[in-house]
Design a protein around this motif. Structure first.
Motif, PDB file in Angstrom:
ATOM      1  N   MET A 132       0.814  -0.893  -0.267  1.00 46.23           N
ATOM      2  CA  MET A 132      -0.217   0.064   0.043  1.00 46.23           C
ATOM      3  C   MET A 132       1.036   1.451   0.230  1.00 46.23           C
ATOM      4  N   ALA A 133       0.728   2.289  -0.335  1.00 41.12           N
ATOM      5  CA  ALA A 133       1.173   3.318  -0.632  1.00 41.12           C
ATOM      6  C   ALA A 133       0.917   3.825   0.609  1.00 41.12           C
ATOM      7  N   ASN A 134       2.217   4.960   0.964  1.00 34.66           N
ATOM      8  CA  ASN A 134       2.112   5.642   1.738  1.00 34.66           C
ATOM      9  C   ASN A 134       1.630   7.092   1.992  1.00 34.66           C
ATOM     10  N   ILE A 135       0.817   7.515   2.056  1.00 35.40           N
ATOM     11  CA  ILE A 135       0.264   8.610   1.224  1.00 35.40           C
ATOM     12  C   ILE A 135       0.015   8.895   2.584  1.00 35.40           C
ATOM     13  N   PRO A 136       0.569  10.896   2.840  1.00 34.31           N
ATOM     14  CA  PRO A 136       0.969  11.215   3.828  1.00 34.31           C
ATOM     15  C   PRO A 136      -0.081  12.111   4.641  1.00 34.31           C
ATOM     16  N   ILE A 137      -0.661  12.462   5.576  1.00 37.23           N
ATOM     17  CA  ILE A 137      -2.033  12.201   6.006  1.00 37.23           C
ATOM     18  C   ILE A 137      -1.763  13.350   7.105  1.00 37.23           C
ATOM     19  N   ASN A 138      -3.146  14.364   6.981  1.00 39.77           N
ATOM     20  CA  ASN A 138      -3.116  15.560   7.998  1.00 39.77           C
ATOM     21  C   ASN A 138      -4.245  15.233   9.216  1.00 39.77           C
ATOM     22  N   GLU A 139      -3.019  15.748  10.019  1.00 39.93           N
ATOM     23  CA  GLU A 139      -4.366  15.389  11.484  1.00 39.93           C
ATOM     24  C   GLU A 139      -5.816  16.421  11.043  1.00 39.93           C
ATOM     25  N   ASN A 140      -5.874  16.614  10.517  1.00 39.12           N
ATOM     26  CA  ASN A 140      -7.605  17.329  10.634  1.00 39.12           C
ATOM     27  C   ASN A 140      -7.995  16.633   9.124  1.00 39.12           C
ATOM     28  N   SER A 141      -7.138  15.721   8.757  1.00 39.69           N
ATOM     29  CA  SER A 141      -8.133  15.424   7.168  1.00 39.69           C
ATOM     30  C   SER A 141      -9.286  14.214   8.147  1.00 39.69           C
ATOM     31  N   GLY A 142      -9.356  14.271   9.320  1.00 38.14           N
ATOM     32  CA  GLY A 142     -10.107  13.126   9.530  1.00 38.14           C
ATOM     33  C   GLY A 142     -10.155  11.355   8.927  1.00 38.14           C
ATOM     34  N   ALA A 143      -8.778  11.655   8.831  1.00 40.97           N
ATOM     35  CA  ALA A 143      -8.542   9.667   8.246  1.00 40.97           C
ATOM     36  C   ALA A 143      -7.943   9.654   9.062  1.00 40.97           C
ATOM     37  N   ALA A 144      -8.013   7.562   9.342  1.00 40.02           N
ATOM     38  CA  ALA A 144      -7.349   7.060  10.232  1.00 40.02           C
ATOM     39  C   ALA A 144      -5.898   6.831  10.695  1.00 40.02           C
ATOM     40  N   THR A 145      -5.042   7.217  11.660  1.00 39.28           N
ATOM     41  CA  THR A 145      -4.189   6.729  11.782  1.00 39.28           C
ATOM     42  C   THR A 145      -3.339   5.313  12.291  1.00 39.28           C
ATOM     43  N   GLY A 146      -1.936   5.735  12.490  1.00 39.06           N
ATOM     44  CA  GLY A 146      -1.707   4.780  13.178  1.00 39.06           C
ATOM     45  C   GLY A 146      -2.320   3.487  13.508  1.00 39.06           C
ATOM     46  N   GLY A 147      -2.266   2.919  14.189  1.00 42.43           N
ATOM     47  CA  GLY A 147      -2.616   1.858  14.828  1.00 42.43           C
ATOM     48  C   GLY A 147      -4.564   1.278  14.306  1.00 42.43           C
ATOM     49  N   VAL A 148      -5.169   2.808  14.396  1.00 45.47           N
ATOM     50  CA  VAL A 148      -6.393   2.232  14.233  1.00 45.47           C
ATOM     51  C   VAL A 148      -6.675   1.686  12.205  1.00 45.47           C
TER      52      VAL A 148
END
Length: 71
Positions: free
Chosen positions: A1-17
């Motif tokens: 999978m591609a590692n797409i940088p995610i902004n904290e305010n984007s609402g996307a799940a990050t980390g362990g989730v």
């Protein structure tokens, strides 16, 4: 999978989730495929059901009167 940088305010799940959601998807896919294999049903039917959302998207994409253009 591609590692797409995610902004904290984007609402996307990050980390362990995010990892948990990916593993959940893999588990469901493997379980569904195993169940289908055990059932002995047609693999052509499996492929059609698997790709049905993609086929629906293509039908929507090439439709002459799209939903956004309705008056």
């Amino acid at each position: 999978m591609a590692n797409i940088p995610i902004n904290e305010n984007s609402g996307a799940a990050t980390g362990g989730v995010r990892d948990l959601l990916r593993w959940e998807g893999v588990t469901l896919f493997v379980g569904m495929t195993l169940f289908y294999w055990i059932s002995g049903a047609s693999w052509l039917h499996y492929a059609l059901v698997f790709f049905l959302p993609d086929l629906a998207f293509l039908a929507y994409h090439f439709a002459p009167d799209r939903v956004g253009n309705c008056r």
